[in-house]
Design a protein around this motif. Structure first.
Motif, PDB file in Angstrom:
ATOM      1  N   GLN A 123      -2.530   2.391  -8.959  1.00  0.00           N
ATOM      2  CA  GLN A 123      -2.726   3.260  -7.793  1.00  0.00           C
ATOM      3  C   GLN A 123      -4.192   3.257  -7.358  1.00  0.00           C
ATOM      4  O   GLN A 123      -4.498   3.231  -6.159  1.00  0.00           O
ATOM      5  CB  GLN A 123      -2.268   4.699  -8.111  1.00  0.00           C
ATOM      6  N   ALA A 124      -5.100   3.264  -8.337  1.00  0.00           N
ATOM      7  CA  ALA A 124      -6.530   3.217  -8.009  1.00  0.00           C
ATOM      8  C   ALA A 124      -6.859   1.910  -7.287  1.00  0.00           C
ATOM      9  O   ALA A 124      -7.624   1.895  -6.309  1.00  0.00           O
ATOM     10  CB  ALA A 124      -7.377   3.364  -9.276  1.00  0.00           C
ATOM     11  N   LEU A 125      -6.311   0.815  -7.775  1.00  0.00           N
ATOM     12  CA  LEU A 125      -6.538  -0.461  -7.104  1.00  0.00           C
ATOM     13  C   LEU A 125      -5.931  -0.458  -5.700  1.00  0.00           C
ATOM     14  O   LEU A 125      -6.510  -0.997  -4.753  1.00  0.00           O
ATOM     15  CB  LEU A 125      -5.967  -1.619  -7.926  1.00  0.00           C
ATOM     16  N   GLN A 126      -4.757   0.131  -5.575  1.00  0.00           N
ATOM     17  CA  GLN A 126      -4.117   0.214  -4.257  1.00  0.00           C
ATOM     18  C   GLN A 126      -4.974   1.057  -3.309  1.00  0.00           C
ATOM     19  O   GLN A 126      -5.133   0.713  -2.141  1.00  0.00           O
ATOM     20  CB  GLN A 126      -2.702   0.812  -4.376  1.00  0.00           C
ATOM     21  N   ASP A 127      -5.532   2.162  -3.835  1.00  0.00           N
ATOM     22  CA  ASP A 127      -6.433   2.997  -3.013  1.00  0.00           C
ATOM     23  C   ASP A 127      -7.657   2.188  -2.589  1.00  0.00           C
ATOM     24  O   ASP A 127      -8.123   2.287  -1.446  1.00  0.00           O
ATOM     25  CB  ASP A 127      -6.854   4.244  -3.788  1.00  0.00           C
ATOM     26  N   THR A 128      -8.193   1.401  -3.530  1.00  0.00           N
ATOM     27  CA  THR A 128      -9.343   0.553  -3.216  1.00  0.00           C
ATOM     28  C   THR A 128      -8.966  -0.462  -2.136  1.00  0.00           C
ATOM     29  O   THR A 128      -9.722  -0.700  -1.190  1.00  0.00           O
ATOM     30  CB  THR A 128      -9.844  -0.176  -4.479  1.00  0.00           C
ATOM     31  N   ILE A 129      -7.777  -1.040  -2.276  1.00  0.00           N
ATOM     32  CA  ILE A 129      -7.292  -1.997  -1.262  1.00  0.00           C
ATOM     33  C   ILE A 129      -7.161  -1.301   0.084  1.00  0.00           C
ATOM     34  O   ILE A 129      -7.595  -1.826   1.113  1.00  0.00           O
ATOM     35  CB  ILE A 129      -5.942  -2.626  -1.691  1.00  0.00           C
ATOM     36  N   ASP A 130      -6.588  -0.114   0.087  1.00  0.00           N
ATOM     37  CA  ASP A 130      -6.423   0.630   1.343  1.00  0.00           C
ATOM     38  C   ASP A 130      -7.787   0.933   1.974  1.00  0.00           C
ATOM     39  O   ASP A 130      -7.974   0.797   3.186  1.00  0.00           O
ATOM     40  CB  ASP A 130      -5.652   1.922   1.107  1.00  0.00           C
ATOM     41  N   GLN A 131      -8.746   1.353   1.115  1.00  0.00           N
ATOM     42  CA  GLN A 131     -10.087   1.637   1.622  1.00  0.00           C
ATOM     43  C   GLN A 131     -10.726   0.368   2.189  1.00  0.00           C
ATOM     44  O   GLN A 131     -11.342   0.394   3.259  1.00  0.00           O
ATOM     45  CB  GLN A 131     -10.972   2.209   0.517  1.00  0.00           C
ATOM     46  N   LEU A 132     -10.576  -0.728   1.458  1.00  0.00           N
ATOM     47  CA  LEU A 132     -11.168  -1.987   1.930  1.00  0.00           C
ATOM     48  C   LEU A 132     -10.478  -2.479   3.199  1.00  0.00           C
ATOM     49  O   LEU A 132     -11.125  -3.031   4.087  1.00  0.00           O
ATOM     50  CB  LEU A 132     -11.118  -3.049   0.829  1.00  0.00           C
ATOM     51  N   GLY A 137     -10.702  -3.207   8.904  1.00  0.00           N
ATOM     52  CA  GLY A 137     -10.294  -2.841  10.264  1.00  0.00           C
ATOM     53  C   GLY A 137     -11.490  -2.379  11.080  1.00  0.00           C
ATOM     54  O   GLY A 137     -11.646  -2.755  12.241  1.00  0.00           O
ATOM     55  N   ASP A 138     -12.354  -1.557  10.453  1.00  0.00           N
ATOM     56  CA  ASP A 138     -13.562  -1.098  11.143  1.00  0.00           C
ATOM     57  C   ASP A 138     -14.477  -2.267  11.462  1.00  0.00           C
ATOM     58  O   ASP A 138     -15.037  -2.367  12.554  1.00  0.00           O
ATOM     59  CB  ASP A 138     -14.308  -0.071  10.289  1.00  0.00           C
ATOM     60  N   ILE A 139     -14.652  -3.161  10.497  1.00  0.00           N
ATOM     61  CA  ILE A 139     -15.531  -4.320  10.701  1.00  0.00           C
ATOM     62  C   ILE A 139     -14.959  -5.228  11.788  1.00  0.00           C
ATOM     63  O   ILE A 139     -15.690  -5.739  12.636  1.00  0.00           O
ATOM     64  CB  ILE A 139     -15.741  -5.082   9.375  1.00  0.00           C
ATOM     65  N   GLU A 140     -13.639  -5.416  11.774  1.00  0.00           N
ATOM     66  CA  GLU A 140     -13.031  -6.243  12.825  1.00  0.00           C
ATOM     67  C   GLU A 140     -13.220  -5.603  14.188  1.00  0.00           C
ATOM     68  O   GLU A 140     -13.495  -6.291  15.165  1.00  0.00           O
ATOM     69  CB  GLU A 140     -11.551  -6.476  12.528  1.00  0.00           C
TER      70      GLU A 140
END
Length: 156
Positions: A123-132, A137-140
């Motif tokens: 779940q922590a990795l998934q949260d990290t993936i979601d954040q990234l 999306g912001d960078i794009e």
């Protein structure tokens, strides 16, 4: 008779002189007016040329500023592209990790404490993936905005 003829000729010469003098005075006044007009027009031309030179200098300065802005936008665009590539790589790594962890979870039948720990880690990795992904999306969005700005600046 000769005296009358001479008097008549003197009258004609006098009238001619008076006519020539009047025309000469009139022409002299016109010439002075024309010279004054020429001086005014020359001054206007000089003033116009000076303003034109100032405008040309201003235009050159503005072109230089615009070129600097275009170069800055290109640099920012390149940096954003590099950051985007890096973030995509990070996401791919995280997705691979996530996939491996999911496979390990599916293959292993662990006790519930170990399974809960692995699920929390996932779940922590998934949260990290979601954040990234949110960052990507912001960078794009920034990349697209900079690209549009760059195209607008190049179009101008």
């Amino acid at each position: 008779f000769i005296t009358g003829s001479l008097g008549f000729m003197l009258l004609i010469v006098g009238l001619s002189y008076w006519s020539a003098t009047t025309q000469n005075r009139y022409l002299t006044q016109k010439l002075e007016e024309l010279q004054r007009d020429v001086r005014l027009e020359a001054k206007l031309v000089e003033d116009t040329e000076a303003r034109c030179a100032k405008y040309e200098l201003h235009i050159t300065e503005e072109k230089d500023k615009l070129q600097e802005e275009v170069n800055d936008c290109r640099k920012k665009f390149d940096l954003l592209e590099k950051e985007n590539i890096h973030q995509v790589g990070v996401i791919q790594d995280l997705e691979e990790r996530n996939g491996k962890l999911q496979t390990q979870i599916d293959q292993l039948s662990m006790d519930s404490v170990e399974e809960n720990r692995l699920q929390d880690q996932n779940q922590a990795l998934q949260d990290t993936i979601d954040q990234l992904q949110t960052k990507i999306g912001d960078i794009e969005s920034q990349l697209i905005a900079e690209k549009v700005k760059s195209e607008d600046l190049q179009g101008k």
